[in-house]
Write a protein that holds these residues in place. Structure first.
Motif, mmCIF file in Angstrom:
data_model
loop_
_atom_site.group_PDB
_atom_site.id
_atom_site.type_symbol
_atom_site.label_atom_id
_atom_site.label_comp_id
_atom_site.label_asym_id
_atom_site.label_seq_id
_atom_site.Cartn_x
_atom_site.Cartn_y
_atom_site.Cartn_z
ATOM 1 N N ASP A 48 0.850 -1.198 0.000
ATOM 2 C CA ASP A 48 0.000 0.000 0.000
ATOM 3 C C ASP A 48 0.883 1.245 0.000
ATOM 4 O O ASP A 48 1.412 1.645 1.047
ATOM 5 C CB ASP A 48 -0.896 -0.037 1.233
ATOM 6 C CG ASP A 48 -1.889 1.109 1.313
ATOM 7 O OD1 ASP A 48 -1.703 2.136 0.634
ATOM 8 O OD2 ASP A 48 -2.858 0.969 2.094
ATOM 9 N N LEU A 49 1.055 1.866 -1.170
ATOM 10 C CA LEU A 49 1.926 3.022 -1.289
ATOM 11 C C LEU A 49 1.464 4.174 -0.403
ATOM 12 O O LEU A 49 2.286 4.852 0.214
ATOM 13 C CB LEU A 49 2.039 3.474 -2.745
ATOM 14 C CG LEU A 49 2.926 4.692 -3.009
ATOM 15 C CD1 LEU A 49 4.372 4.446 -2.541
ATOM 16 C CD2 LEU A 49 2.888 5.063 -4.483
ATOM 17 N N ALA A 50 0.164 4.420 -0.308
ATOM 18 C CA ALA A 50 -0.335 5.515 0.526
ATOM 19 C C ALA A 50 0.028 5.293 1.990
ATOM 20 O O ALA A 50 0.517 6.206 2.664
ATOM 21 C CB ALA A 50 -1.848 5.669 0.361
ATOM 22 N N TRP A 84 7.863 3.281 -10.197
ATOM 23 C CA TRP A 84 7.034 4.469 -10.357
ATOM 24 C C TRP A 84 6.326 4.489 -11.702
ATOM 25 O O TRP A 84 6.886 4.129 -12.730
ATOM 26 C CB TRP A 84 7.868 5.736 -10.232
ATOM 27 C CG TRP A 84 7.073 6.953 -10.567
ATOM 28 C CD1 TRP A 84 7.127 7.679 -11.717
ATOM 29 C CD2 TRP A 84 6.069 7.555 -9.763
ATOM 30 N NE1 TRP A 84 6.217 8.720 -11.669
ATOM 31 C CE2 TRP A 84 5.550 8.657 -10.472
ATOM 32 C CE3 TRP A 84 5.544 7.274 -8.503
ATOM 33 C CZ2 TRP A 84 4.551 9.473 -9.962
ATOM 34 C CZ3 TRP A 84 4.549 8.085 -8.000
ATOM 35 C CH2 TRP A 84 4.057 9.176 -8.725
ATOM 36 N N SER A 85 5.093 4.929 -11.674
ATOM 37 C CA SER A 85 4.332 5.256 -12.876
ATOM 38 C C SER A 85 3.363 6.358 -12.476
ATOM 39 O O SER A 85 3.003 6.475 -11.300
ATOM 40 C CB SER A 85 3.588 4.034 -13.420
ATOM 41 O OG SER A 85 2.665 3.565 -12.469
ATOM 42 N N PRO A 86 2.946 7.187 -13.415
ATOM 43 C CA PRO A 86 2.068 8.313 -13.083
ATOM 44 C C PRO A 86 0.770 7.907 -12.377
ATOM 45 O O PRO A 86 0.219 8.692 -11.614
ATOM 46 C CB PRO A 86 1.783 8.956 -14.438
ATOM 47 C CG PRO A 86 2.972 8.620 -15.266
ATOM 48 C CD PRO A 86 3.373 7.230 -14.808
ATOM 49 N N ASP A 87 0.297 6.685 -12.597
ATOM 50 C CA ASP A 87 -0.938 6.263 -11.928
ATOM 51 C C ASP A 87 -0.747 6.097 -10.419
ATOM 52 O O ASP A 87 -1.723 5.972 -9.682
ATOM 53 C CB ASP A 87 -1.494 4.978 -12.556
ATOM 54 C CG ASP A 87 -0.567 3.793 -12.403
ATOM 55 O OD1 ASP A 87 0.630 3.932 -12.719
ATOM 56 O OD2 ASP A 87 -1.045 2.724 -11.972
ATOM 57 N N ALA A 90 -1.755 9.449 -7.239
ATOM 58 C CA ALA A 90 -2.879 9.599 -6.308
ATOM 59 C C ALA A 90 -2.561 8.951 -4.964
ATOM 60 O O ALA A 90 -2.831 9.538 -3.905
ATOM 61 C CB ALA A 90 -4.153 9.002 -6.898
ATOM 62 N N ALA A 91 -1.990 7.754 -4.978
ATOM 63 C CA ALA A 91 -1.645 7.069 -3.726
ATOM 64 C C ALA A 91 -0.559 7.833 -2.973
ATOM 65 O O ALA A 91 -0.607 7.971 -1.750
ATOM 66 C CB ALA A 91 -1.196 5.638 -4.001
#
Length: 135
Positions: A48-50, A84-87, A90-91
């Motif tokens: 979970d990146l967030a 990393w990717s732009p999607d 948000a997280a």
């Protein structure tokens, strides 16, 4: 305040970070990269990146507190993000917002985001490197 955050005219205003910080003070604090581990070394937010971003920023705040500072003293951040990717923006933003809310401080700072293939341990998704200037 030892760190003045600026988005100068002639540069875009990114919103999620600041273009520059002007720092004055007598002590510079260079933190080791902070990751999603509790004080006991237990992992936080598997996959979970967030959640990992939130914990890493909370660890930055804990380290700065030990030096007599706060996240308000941070002049520069470097974020190392696995795959990393732009999607993932948000997280990442969610994690920073949650840490900001918990600390009662705005964590928007000049930042460099560096995509990496992996970090020191396979379950880590982000490492936060901070430089702060204290009076």
């Amino acid at each position: 305040m030892t760190v003045q955050l600026i988005d100068p005219p002639g540069l875009p205003v990114p919103g999620v970070y600041r273009q520059m910080a002007v720092a004055t003070g007598s002590r510079t604090v260079y933190l080791a990269g902070q990751v999603a581990r509790t004080a006991e070394g237990e992992p936080v937010g598997a996959g979970d990146l967030a959640a990992q971003t939130e914990q890493a920023f909370l660890n930055v705040a804990t380290a700065l507190d030990a030096a007599g500072g706060t996240v308000d003293d941070v002049a520069k951040l470097v974020l190392y993000v696995v795959d990393w990717s732009p999607d993932k923006l948000a997280a990442l933003g969610e994690g920073v917002a949650r840490a900001s809310a918990r600390l009662g401080r705005d964590l928007t700072r000049p930042v460099t985001l560096i995509p990496v293939a992996a970090l020191a341990e396979p379950d880590l998704l982000i490492e936060v490197d901070a430089t702060a200037v204290l009076d």
